[in-house]
Write a protein that holds these residues in place. Structure first.
Motif, short mmCIF file in Angstrom:
data_model
loop_
_atom_site.label_atom_id
_atom_site.label_comp_id
_atom_site.label_asym_id
_atom_site.label_seq_id
_atom_site.Cartn_x
_atom_site.Cartn_y
_atom_site.Cartn_z
N LYS A 128 0.87 -1.18 0.00
CA LYS A 128 0.00 0.00 0.00
C LYS A 128 0.90 1.22 0.00
CE LYS A 128 -3.75 -0.25 2.48
NZ LYS A 128 -4.65 -0.23 3.66
N ARG A 129 0.56 2.21 -0.82
CA ARG A 129 1.34 3.45 -0.87
C ARG A 129 0.45 4.65 -0.59
NH1 ARG A 129 6.34 3.72 -5.01
NH2 ARG A 129 7.24 1.66 -4.64
N LYS A 130 1.08 5.76 -0.29
CA LYS A 130 0.37 7.01 -0.07
C LYS A 130 0.34 7.80 -1.37
CE LYS A 130 -0.41 6.95 4.47
NZ LYS A 130 -1.74 7.14 5.10
N ALA A 131 -0.69 7.53 -2.18
CA ALA A 131 -0.78 8.18 -3.49
C ALA A 131 -0.86 9.70 -3.36
CB ALA A 131 -1.99 7.64 -4.24
N GLU A 132 -1.54 10.16 -2.32
CA GLU A 132 -1.73 11.61 -2.14
C GLU A 132 -0.45 12.29 -1.65
OE1 GLU A 132 -2.74 9.59 1.76
OE2 GLU A 132 -2.91 9.20 -0.40
N GLN A 133 0.57 11.51 -1.33
CA GLN A 133 1.85 12.07 -0.87
C GLN A 133 2.99 11.62 -1.78
OE1 GLN A 133 2.46 11.38 3.37
NE2 GLN A 133 0.30 11.77 3.81
N LEU A 147 4.89 3.23 2.66
CA LEU A 147 4.55 3.28 4.08
C LEU A 147 5.81 3.00 4.89
CD1 LEU A 147 1.18 1.29 4.33
CD2 LEU A 147 1.54 3.72 3.87
N SER A 148 5.89 3.58 6.05
CA SER A 148 7.02 3.33 6.95
C SER A 148 6.79 2.02 7.70
CB SER A 148 7.16 4.47 7.96
OG SER A 148 6.05 4.47 8.85
N TYR A 149 7.82 1.54 8.37
CA TYR A 149 7.66 0.34 9.19
C TYR A 149 6.51 0.51 10.19
CZ TYR A 149 12.24 -1.39 7.55
OH TYR A 149 13.29 -1.84 6.79
N ARG A 150 6.43 1.67 10.78
CA ARG A 150 5.38 1.91 11.78
C ARG A 150 4.00 1.99 11.13
NH1 ARG A 150 8.80 6.07 15.67
NH2 ARG A 150 9.62 4.43 17.07
N GLU A 151 3.91 2.60 9.97
CA GLU A 151 2.63 2.64 9.26
C GLU A 151 2.22 1.24 8.81
OE1 GLU A 151 2.59 7.08 7.24
OE2 GLU A 151 3.90 5.54 6.39
#
Length: 723
Positions: free
Chosen positions: A253-258, A263-267
């Protein structure tokens, strides 16, 4: 010119060609309570030697920054003022004696040092009350090695290392080094060429085009998974459920809006762990997490074997991800790549100007297909590097299992080679005897040091005893990926249902060898890349038939003997082939077929884990029995799974879109049987054809059993029945 520092020796130091800098730089007593202190500081305007309360201004004897002072004998510090006016006060790296112990050196040479990460690389330490960093690197054929980094303006003249000739290791303790400083090793190699290398033992590193190693403190993290670790040591992986969700961190999963960022390990811990747990999987398998420069290698061309990739955070944040998996009841399997490494100039290749980690002969040391290099498994230090690395992940990151990539390429000297392109072993055979010995030692140590963990082989040939104990002549792996089942099954599923009766044997062949190894049935990332298409697009027919086929196939897989592995995206029927640089097609959940398929995976995992018949004897022939393996005309497969406690289920697979009405199937005892799972159920967006509400056993012997029931088998469906 000073009487204490000959001009020729000064020149050799300033050109970083001196054969023994520790014998010349630093403080050396000259009698009468005095010492001569020499230091190379190319960017200093002044250098002051401080001994106790006495300050002595050093004389600059060479324009390139060679300073010397006559000072009182004793411990001293250097006060350095640059031309920009910055002043620092530090202990002299050349005032420290030999650093690495004789025992460490002995075990390193012998190839039996099991905790090399504590010895090699960059280790923050306090020596004699002085805080700094101990650097060490193996480069036995180098003429000179220096540590270069942020603090010395990447100048190899400043911190030349001591050569521990007995082991080929270079070492230096540099005061004042702090966490996250960037560094590399600058070598004058065997041939006199200047080269920059990343630290093979770095625990944190840059990725992509920036390839510096980074100093990191591994002693800070406090784990909260003691209960998991204690239970793991007593856990029986072979007779309990094991259902694995394979994931690529960079594209789940990626942050398309960013900016389409990762994603980070924590995300990932926030989103991925509850998702996988909610689907009922028991383990997460992570594709190539060790540091690698090229995203498109998916983590399988490693340059930082001891460094979790910094793409997603730092090592402690990855530890937190593993920790949270354990707290949620999920095991973590890591893909591990000892079969080859890339030729990147900053990596292991020709590390000191010689074939240090690889074989010199390309017939032994190069994978022509992949453009990578092969480890020299027969060299003590190389074998030690790899085995210690495996133990590192299990020890320092609490990893529950290692999936060893490309085992077949390690086993065979002629792997993907034509005649004349390979060298036989000393017995004249094609087996890589050194790699075999390495794998046996690897597995023996991993299981001995970390009970309850496992090592899994991705091995695609008929090599015998891959998952059998070393003591009986096996390779000692815990499990083996069942590539034969995968190839035969996907080939069978690709046929139009009307033609499947001519290929019936492709679907039944796996049971001939199903218990030869401890198999994991795999539908991995390798099956959905390079033009192979997604799983849903491998299925024939129109949209309805594609989903029905995939639901039937998944249900068949989950009831077939062997542990399970599914690559991300397959659980909801992603249409697109997997791309490492994008996100999964989560928007597909607007369609009920995709949500239904995902619900089926959840129910299959629940059924698999809750019914002992489906997992207790995954690797033993007594847990499987064919009722009918030969009904090719109807493309029906009927079998039972059973457990020692008496639990039993009956499985019927209908590989055609025709409802098979009034199908009689044998059952072992009297009573009422019910539908445990129907892959054609409307809850999975199927056609909703039901086998019936309940089936009373009739005392009509059938298929070798004393009782039988009559059911309707839904189209392109797997039906699981039980009491």
């Amino acid at each position: 010119m000073s009487q204490y520092s000959p001009k020729a020796e000064i020149e050799s130091v300033l050109t970083a060609r001196h054969s023994n800098v520790f014998a010349f730089l630093g403080g050396h007593e000259i009698g009468n309570g005095r010492q001569v202190v020499r230091t190379v500081q190319p960017y200093a305007k002044t250098v002051t030697v401080i001994v106790g309360g006495e300050r002595v201004t050093a004389e600059k004897l060479h324009k390139d920054g060679f300073f010397e002072a006559l000072a009182p004998a004793g411990l001293y510090e250097l006060e350095i003022t640059t031309h920009e006016g910055e002043t620092t006060r530090l202990s002299d790296p050349y005032s420290f004696g030999v650093l690495l112990g004789d025992q460490d050196m002995y075990y390193f040479r012998e190839g039996t040092h099991q905790r090399l990460w504590e010895m090699m690389g960059a280790k923050l330490k306090t020596l004699h009350g002085v805080a700094g960093c101990l650097f060490s690197v193996w480069a036995p054929n180098a003429q000179r090695v220096s540590v270069v980094g942020d603090w010395n303006r990447w100048d190899g003249r400043v911190h030349v290392m001591r050569n521990r000739i007995e082991a080929g290791i270079w070492e230096i303790f540099i005061p004042g080094i702090t966490e996250l400083m960037h560094y590399k090793f600058e070598l004058v190699d065997k041939h006199g060429h200047l080269t920059l290398k990343s630290d093979p033992y770095a625990t944190f590193a840059q990725h992509g085009t920036q390839t510096s190693s980074m100093v990191f403190n591994l002693d800070r993290y406090r784990w909260d998974d003691n209960e998991w670790i204690q239970k793991r040591a007593q856990h029986d992986l072979y007779h309990t459920p094991m259902s694995v969700y394979e994931v690529h961190f960079g594209s789940w999963k990626r942050k398309a809006e960013q900016g389409n960022r990762w994603l980070s390990y924590r995300e990932l811990a926030d989103d991925l762990i509850p998702y996988v747990k909610g689907l009922g999987f028991t383990h997460i398998e992570i594709m190539g997490i060790a540091e690698h420069p090229f995203d498109g290698s998916w983590g399988y061309q490693v340059t930082g074997y001891f460094a979790p990739t910094s793409r997603f955070g730092n090592p402690d944040e990855f530890r937190e991800f593993v920790d949270r998996c354990h707290q949620a009841g999920l095991g973590v399997i890591l893909d591990w790549v000892p079969g080859h490494f890339p030729k990147d100039s900053h990596g292991l290749a020709k590390f000191d100007g010689t074939a240090l980690y690889e074989h010199e002969d390309p017939r032994l040391g190069e994978h022509m297909d992949w453009g990578t290099l092969i480890f020299n498994y027969g060299r003590h230090e190389v074998k030690n590097f790899l085995i210690s690395n495996a133990l590192y992940w299990l020890d320092q990151f609490h990893i529950d299992g290692l999936r060893v990539d490309a085992v077949a390429s390690m086993l065979y000297l002629d792997y993907s080679r034509e005649a004349g392109q390979w060298v036989p072993n000393h017995l004249g055979g094609r087996e890589n005897l050194e790699a075999i010995a390495f794998m046996r030692e690897l597995n023996t140590l991993c299981y001995a040091k970390h009970p309850g963990t496992t090592v899994i082989a991705e091995e695609s040939t008929a090599w015998p005893g891959v998952s059998k104990p070393v003591s009986t002549g096996g390779l000692g792996f815990g499990f083996k990926w069942n590539m034969g089942w995968m190839n035969d099954s996907l080939r069978y599923m690709a046929h139009e249902p009307v033609h499947r009766k001519y290929h019936h044997g492709e679907a039944t062949f796996s049971m001939i060898y199903a218990f030869d190894e401890n198999f994991i049935l795999v539908l991995s990332h390798d099956e959905v890349v390079h033009g192979k298409g997604s799983l849903i697009n491998k299925m024939p027919g129109d949209r309805w038939q594609k989903f029905a086929n995939l639901r039937m196939f998944f249900s068949w897989m989950w009831t077939h003997p062997g542990k399970k592995l599914l690559f991300m995206g397959g659980e909801f029927g992603q249409w697109n082939e997997w791309r490492h640089d994008g996100s999964l097609d989560w928007h597909l959940f607007l369609g009920e077929e995709h949500s239904g398929l995902q619900q089926l995976i959840k129910d299959l995992n629940h059924l698999y884990t809750s019914r002992p018949a489906l997992h207790v004897k995954d690797h033993e022939p007594g847990g499987f029995h064919w009722l009918d393996a030969n009904d090719a005309d109807n493309s029906i497969f009927a079998y039972t799974r059973s457990a020692p406690d008496g639990d039993q289920v009956t499985v019927l697979v209908n590989a055609t879109p025709v409802v098979r009405q009034g199908y009689r199937v044998g059952v072992p005892e009297a009573g009422t049987y019910r539908e445990l799972l129907n892959s054609d159920s409307s809850s999975y967006a199927g056609s909703g054809v039901s086998a019936g509400a309940g089936f009373q056993a009739q005392q009509t012997p059938w298929q070798g059993l004393p009782w039988s029931i009559v059911v309707d088998i839904p189209p392109l469906a797997t039906l699981v029945l039980g009491r």
